[in-house]
Design an enzyme around this catalytic site. Structure first.
Site, mmCIF file in Angstrom:
data_model
loop_
_atom_site.group_PDB
_atom_site.id
_atom_site.type_symbol
_atom_site.label_atom_id
_atom_site.label_comp_id
_atom_site.label_asym_id
_atom_site.label_seq_id
_atom_site.Cartn_x
_atom_site.Cartn_y
_atom_site.Cartn_z
ATOM 1 N N GLY A 123 38.392 43.531 37.312
ATOM 2 C CA GLY A 123 38.573 42.834 36.121
ATOM 3 C C GLY A 123 37.654 43.591 34.990
ATOM 4 C CG ASP A 182 32.034 43.444 37.593
ATOM 5 O OD1 ASP A 182 31.957 44.668 38.087
ATOM 6 O OD2 ASP A 182 32.426 43.146 36.628
ATOM 7 N NE ARG A 210 34.399 36.897 30.823
ATOM 8 C CZ ARG A 210 34.760 37.377 32.023
ATOM 9 N NH1 ARG A 210 33.711 37.822 32.836
ATOM 10 N NH2 ARG A 210 36.090 37.751 32.256
ATOM 11 C CG ASP A 221 35.936 42.272 42.505
ATOM 12 O OD1 ASP A 221 36.373 42.556 41.496
ATOM 13 O OD2 ASP A 221 35.019 41.276 42.588
ATOM 14 C CD GLU A 278 30.705 39.320 37.892
ATOM 15 O OE1 GLU A 278 31.587 39.810 37.295
ATOM 16 O OE2 GLU A 278 30.780 39.097 39.033
ATOM 17 C CE LYS A 287 40.358 41.924 40.236
ATOM 18 N NZ LYS A 287 39.158 41.613 40.800
#
Length: 306
Positions: A182, A95, A138, A93, A102, A226
């Site tokens: 993401g 972030d 977001r 991953d 992030e 993922k």
């Protein structure tokens, strides 16, 4: 006949002796046996390992999870195949794993909406919100930002301690290194290129007339995507799943961690620590190297358990 397994502990030296004793006791309680402990390294933590026979990997991970919690040590159980020389896949991953921030929050700060976006991010990473819906919510906060914001955010990104060493050392020992996020390819792509990462996948932000529209474009990289990326890259490079390692911190990473031969929670949310194969709770990303049978100074430790 059960395969040989490797148990690895990493911690401050003061915590190790009691943890080692507890590991021996718990392994014996499930019918297994341990070899002598071997010191792997003293940097950045002290790490030791032992070979275990006579028990199943799933059962051993379950019973030793409480040992890690009780002694506040980092603990992993791996198949011995992870500690033999050969190609592998390390997929991470981005972030709060590869980097300390992030990216969505860094972008939102430029729109003056960092706090509200951070609240949604935290809930999504704890598994309280559907990721795709939370992403849509977001990203909508970014509407109207100029495209130049990507370069500004790239300059703000800080790598997690040990990230560069982890990537370099893993690649030196034959690992393909990938990131799947993401977050957003506009930031992740250049970062991956700078680090020499082999594959990078992330969401893409829609831009029209030089400004962000508040929408994404293309497929969403969620938890299913993922895990699918891990399997796809392993197949493409001819790497068995037993030789794959995934590292992440949020609920969006759970499927990927479960699919890997070794799924590592890195300074993760409680739901992730509980479900991952192993948890690293110290701020040193290159501690992942211990779990691969490699030392942080780039010398292989494979001979210890060959």
């Amino acid at each position: 006949m059960t395969a040989a397994l490797i148990v690895i502990l990493a911690a401050d030296p003061a915590a190790l002796e009691a943890a080692q004793s507890d590991v021996r006791r718990v392994v014996a309680s499930v019918g297994g046996g341990t070899d002598a402990w071997t010191k792997l390294t003293d940097r950045p933590l002290t790490a030791v390992s032992t070979q275990v026979t006579g028990t199943d990997i799933t059962a051993l991970r379950t019973v030793l999870a409480q040992v890690a919690t009780n002694h506040e040590v980092d603990l992993a159980v791996t198949d011995v195949v992870m500690h033999t020389a050969g190609p592998g896949l390390l997929i991470m991953d981005v972030d709060s794993t590869l980097i300390q921030q992030e990216v969505i929050e860094l972008l939102a700060a430029h729109a003056g909406r960092e706090r509200e976006v951070a609240v949604v991010t935290e809930r999504a990473m704890r598994g309280e919100l559907d990721f795709a819906q939370s992403l849509q919510q977001r990203v909508a906060a970014l509407v109207g930002l100029p495209e130049s914001v990507f370069e500004q955010v790239r300059r703000q990104v800080q790598l997690s301690p040990g990230a560069r060493n982890l990537i370099t050392t893993a690649k030196e020992h034959g690992f393909i290194v990938a990131v799947v996020s993401g977050g957003f390819i506009e930031v992740v792509g250049p970062l991956a290129a700078d680090l020499g990462i082999d594959h990078a996948r992330a969401n893409a932000l829609e831009v029209r007339d030089g400004v962000l529209t508040g929408r994404t474009t293309g497929p969403i990289i969620d938890r299913a995507a993922k895990a699918a990326t891990l399997r796809e890259l392993a197949t493409a490079h001819g790497i068995p799943l037993e030789r794959t390692v995934a590292v992440g911190d949020g609920a969006n990473d759970l499927d990927m961690l479960a699919a890997a031969g070794l799924g590592i929670a890195y300074n993760a949310k409680p739901i992730v620590r509980e479900q991952a194969h192993a948890a690293l709770n110290q701020p040193h990303l290159d501690s992942v190297l211990f779990m691969l049978g490699l030392a942080a100074d780039r010398h292989s430790l494979h001979s210890v358990h060959d």
